[in-house]
Design an enzyme around this catalytic site. Structure first.
Site, PDB file in Angstrom:
ATOM      1  CG  HIS A 171       7.988  -2.227  -8.414  1.00  0.00           C
ATOM      2  ND1 HIS A 171       8.653  -3.385  -8.042  1.00  0.00           N
ATOM      3  CD2 HIS A 171       7.369  -1.777  -7.294  1.00  0.00           C
ATOM      4  CE1 HIS A 171       8.435  -3.619  -6.759  1.00  0.00           C
ATOM      5  NE2 HIS A 171       7.661  -2.658  -6.281  1.00  0.00           N
ATOM      6  CG  HIS A 213      11.648  -2.148  -1.123  1.00  0.00           C
ATOM      7  ND1 HIS A 213      11.482  -3.245  -0.316  1.00  0.00           N
ATOM      8  CD2 HIS A 213      10.410  -1.784  -1.532  1.00  0.00           C
ATOM      9  CE1 HIS A 213      10.189  -3.549  -0.265  1.00  0.00           C
ATOM     10  NE2 HIS A 213       9.521  -2.690  -0.991  1.00  0.00           N
TER      11      HIS A 213
END
Length: 302
Positions: A10, A52
Site C-alpha cells: 500500500h 495519494h
C-alpha cells in the site's frame, strides 16, 4: 488470478519510508509482495503523478516553494502544477497541514531525507526493470483518484492512464496489473466505454455500497472494501463476520480489503491476530498493507 492470498504493498513500503516515493517502492519490491500500488493524479500538463491525493500540502513542502499557488480554500492542488514544477518539491512523511503534526509518529521522521514526486511511467519502469534484473514478476495496482475532479478541470484521467498501461504492455487480465477506483460510474466506464480488459477492482467506502455487489459484478472482477465492513463483532472470544465476503465470492468477485497496519490495530490485540482473522477466518483473497514484509512472512508460515 490464482487462488492463493495476495499481498499488495500500500503506497509502497509506506510504514518505513514516505509513501509513494521511489524509495518506498524499491523497498516494497525487495519485500516480495504480489503487487505494488500506485495512486494517480494528473499534473497541469497531463502527467499521471504517483501521489495519494489531489492535494500537495500534506506530503510536500509546497507552501515554502510556491506560497502563491494555493487556491481559495488554502489548499495546493497537483493539477495546478506542471510536472517540472512538481519536481522542485521535497516529499515528506504524511502530516496534518494545519498543525504540521506527523500522522504516524513512529514512522520515518518528517522533513528528513531527500524524496521527490515521480510519474507513473517512471514507477512502471522501476518495477519492470527490477522484474527484468531479478527474474521476479511483481505486478502493479494503479488507482485513479477522483475522476470527477479531473473532469471538472477538463481532464480524462482514466483514458490517459489506460493509454500508458497499454504502452507498457498492461492490456488484459493476464498482464499482472489490477486497476482500481472508488468511483463506480467511472470504473464501469473503463470496462464498457473504454473497453479495458484489465482486472478491475471496485473500491468501496460506504456501508450502503454492500447492496450494490451484484451490479459491481457486472463489470468488476474484485472489490476493495474497508476491512471493517467484513467484521461484525467479537462474541465469547470468537470473531463474527458480515456476509460480505461470501456474498462477493458467490458473485465471483475477489476481495482485497484495505488497510492492514501494524501500528493501527483497531479492535485487534496483535497484527498476527488481525491477519489470521481476516485472511483465514473471514477468507479474504488479499489485502493492502503498509507493512508488506510482515504479511509476506505471515503467509509464508501458513
Amino acid at each position: 488470478m490464482n487462488s492463493r492470498k495476495i499481498v499488495i504493498a500500500h503506497r509502497g513500503a509506506s510504514a518505513y519510508l514516505p509513501e509513494h516515493t521511489m524509495e518506498a517502492k524499491a523497498m516494497a519490491y525487495a519485500m516480495n509482495p504480489d503487487y505494488i500500488e500506485q495512486d494517480l493524479v494528473l499534473s497541469k500538463d497531463n502527467v499521471p503523478v504517483v501521489i495519494h491525493d489531489i492535494y500537495l500540502d500534506d506530503v510536500t513542502n509546497v507552501t515554502e516553494v510556491f506560497p502563491d499557488k494555493k487556491r481559495k480554500d488554502n489548499r495546493y492542488y497537483v493539477i495546478d502544477f506542471t510536472f517540472d514544477e512538481l519536481q522542485l518539491l521535497q516529499v515528506t512523511e504524511r502530516f496534518n497541514p494545519k498543525t504540521g503534526k506527523q500522522f504516524y509518529p513512529t514512522r520515518f521522521p518528517k522533513n528528513k531525507g531527500n524524496f521527490k514526486l515521480h510519474s507513473f511511467e517512471q514507477e512502471i519502469e522501476l518495477i519492470q526493470g527490477l522484474n527484468y534484473s531479478t527474474g521476479k514478476n511483481i505486478g502493479i495496482y494503479p488507482e485513479i483518484k477522483n475522476p470527477e475532479f479531473h473532469y471538472e478541470n477538463g481532464k480524462d484521467i482514466a483514458k490517459i492512464t489506460l493509454d500508458i498501461l497499454s504502452d507498457y504492455g498492461y492490456k488484459t487480465k493476464n498482464d499482472n496489473c489490477i486497476f482500481q477506483c472508488f468511483d463506480a460510474k467511472e470504473l464501469e466506464r473503463v470496462r464498457t466505454e473504454l473497453k479495458s480488459d484489465l482486472f478491475l477492482v471496485q473500491l468501496m467506502e460506504f456501508p450502503e455500497e454492500t447492496k450494490k455487489l451484484q451490479h459491481f459484478a457486472t463489470y468488476a472482477d474484485g472489490i476493495g472494501p474497508w476491512y471493517k465492513q467484513i467484521i461484525d463483532k467479537k462474541e465469547n472470544g470468537k470473531w463474527l463476520f458480515t456476509s460480505f465476503v461470501s456474498d462477493a465470492h458467490k458473485l465471483g468477485l475477489k476481495v482485497h480489503p484495505y488497510t492492514f497496519r501494524a501500528d493501527q490495530l483497531g479492535e485487534f490485540s496483535s497484527f498476527n491476530e488481525m491477519l489470521q482473522v481476516l485472511f483465514f477466518e473471514a477468507n479474504i483473497d488479499g489485502g493492502f498493507t503498509d507493512f508488506p514484509d510482515k504479511i509476506v512472512e505471515f503467509l509464508a508460515k501458513k
